[in-house]
Scaffold this active site. Sequence first.
Site, PDB file in Angstrom:
ATOM      1  CG  ASP A  32      -2.060   0.976   1.114  1.00 21.24           C
ATOM      2  OD1 ASP A  32      -3.217   0.540   1.063  1.00 21.24           O
ATOM      3  OD2 ASP A  32      -1.790   2.206   1.075  1.00 21.24           O
ATOM      4  CG  ASN A  88     -11.991  -0.789   4.158  1.00 25.43           C
ATOM      5  OD1 ASN A  88     -12.320  -1.228   5.250  1.00 25.43           O
ATOM      6  ND2 ASN A  88     -10.829  -0.174   3.968  1.00 25.43           N
ATOM      7  N   GLY A  94     -15.671   2.586   3.982  1.00 24.75           N
ATOM      8  CA  GLY A  94     -14.413   3.293   3.777  1.00 24.75           C
ATOM      9  C   GLY A  94     -13.685   2.909   2.511  1.00 24.75           C
ATOM     10  CD  GLN A  95     -14.767  -0.683  -2.456  1.00 24.20           C
ATOM     11  OE1 GLN A  95     -15.868  -1.020  -2.029  1.00 24.20           O
ATOM     12  NE2 GLN A  95     -14.237  -1.205  -3.548  1.00 24.20           N
ATOM     13  CB  SER A  96     -10.770   5.262  -1.113  1.00 22.43           C
ATOM     14  OG  SER A  96      -9.594   4.487  -0.990  1.00 22.43           O
ATOM     15  CG  HIS A 101      -8.787  -3.071  -2.196  1.00 22.09           C
ATOM     16  ND1 HIS A 101      -9.741  -2.396  -2.915  1.00 22.09           N
ATOM     17  CD2 HIS A 101      -8.606  -2.358  -1.063  1.00 22.09           C
ATOM     18  CE1 HIS A 101     -10.120  -1.313  -2.259  1.00 22.09           C
ATOM     19  NE2 HIS A 101      -9.461  -1.270  -1.129  1.00 22.09           N
ATOM     20  CG  HIS A 103      -6.813  -2.975   3.249  1.00 21.96           C
ATOM     21  ND1 HIS A 103      -6.065  -1.844   3.063  1.00 21.96           N
ATOM     22  CD2 HIS A 103      -8.031  -2.714   2.731  1.00 21.96           C
ATOM     23  CE1 HIS A 103      -6.803  -0.921   2.455  1.00 21.96           C
ATOM     24  NE2 HIS A 103      -8.006  -1.423   2.237  1.00 21.96           N
TER      25      HIS A 103
HETATM   26  P1  5GP Z   1      -9.694   1.348   0.478  1.00 25.64           P
HETATM   27  O1  5GP Z   1      -9.762   2.647   1.199  1.00 25.64           O
HETATM   28  O2  5GP Z   1     -10.409   1.412  -0.859  1.00 25.64           O
HETATM   29  O3  5GP Z   1     -10.113   0.157   1.298  1.00 25.64           O
HETATM   30  O4  5GP Z   1      -8.163   1.079   0.191  1.00 25.64           O
HETATM   31  C1  5GP Z   1      -7.497   1.627  -0.890  1.00 25.64           C
HETATM   32  C2  5GP Z   1      -6.033   1.612  -0.560  1.00 25.64           C
HETATM   33  O5  5GP Z   1      -5.320   1.822  -1.759  1.00 25.64           O
HETATM   34  C3  5GP Z   1      -5.598   2.689   0.409  1.00 25.64           C
HETATM   35  O6  5GP Z   1      -5.040   2.083   1.569  1.00 25.64           O
HETATM   36  C4  5GP Z   1      -4.585   3.508  -0.364  1.00 25.64           C
HETATM   37  O7  5GP Z   1      -3.488   3.918   0.427  1.00 25.64           O
HETATM   38  C5  5GP Z   1      -4.164   2.553  -1.446  1.00 25.64           C
HETATM   39  N1  5GP Z   1      -3.753   3.195  -2.687  1.00 25.64           N
HETATM   40  C6  5GP Z   1      -4.398   4.204  -3.358  1.00 25.64           C
HETATM   41  N2  5GP Z   1      -3.745   4.522  -4.474  1.00 25.64           N
HETATM   42  C7  5GP Z   1      -2.663   3.698  -4.536  1.00 25.64           C
HETATM   43  C8  5GP Z   1      -1.603   3.553  -5.486  1.00 25.64           C
HETATM   44  O8  5GP Z   1      -1.510   4.252  -6.491  1.00 25.64           O
HETATM   45  N3  5GP Z   1      -0.651   2.607  -5.212  1.00 25.64           N
HETATM   46  C9  5GP Z   1      -0.736   1.804  -4.101  1.00 25.64           C
HETATM   47  N4  5GP Z   1       0.242   0.891  -3.939  1.00 25.64           N
HETATM   48  N5  5GP Z   1      -1.717   1.914  -3.187  1.00 25.64           N
HETATM   49  C10 5GP Z   1      -2.675   2.850  -3.406  1.00 25.64           C
END
Ligand code: 5GP
Length: 115
Positions: A32, A88, A94-96, A101, A103
């Site tokens: 990450d 998430n 909290g999914q962004s 994916h 974690h």
């Molecule tokens: P979410 O918030 O959707 O559960 O997790 C998305 C994750 O993707 C976040 O922890 C964020 O730091 C990670 N992330 C976002 N953009 C990138 C990227 O360009 N490269 C990598 N390696 N991680 C990313």
Amino acid sequence: MAAGKTIFKRIIDGEIPAQIVYETDRCLAFRDVNPQAPVHVLVIPKQEIASLAEAAEADESLLGHLLLSARTIASQLGLENGYRTVINCGPDGGQSVDHLHVHLLGGRPLGWPPG
Ligand code: 5GP
């Protein structure tokens, strides 16, 4: 870049770099970019699935593959003391990034409950 491609699809396609730690025919795992623990790896399916809510019954084996891959990576990265896997899902979850994916977090004691 194709319109609408997620950042994770771009990583799969090799368009942007990532620190890849594990790969199979069905998944890719990389560090990450904003780690929340000493080990913070994202395990993603190569198949585009927007979220856990979007997964189909036909994805059952793939979902298991993601978790077993996370277990393998945890072992390879020396997380003998334990670790956490998190998915998430959706705005409240909290999914962004709209590409499913898992974690994998470890390397320090993790608090509970999450925020
Ligand atoms: P979410 O918030 O959707 O559960 O997790 C998305 C994750 O993707 C976040 O922890 C964020 O730091 C990670 N992330 C976002 N953009 C990138 C990227 O360009 N490269 C990598 N390696 N991680 C990313």
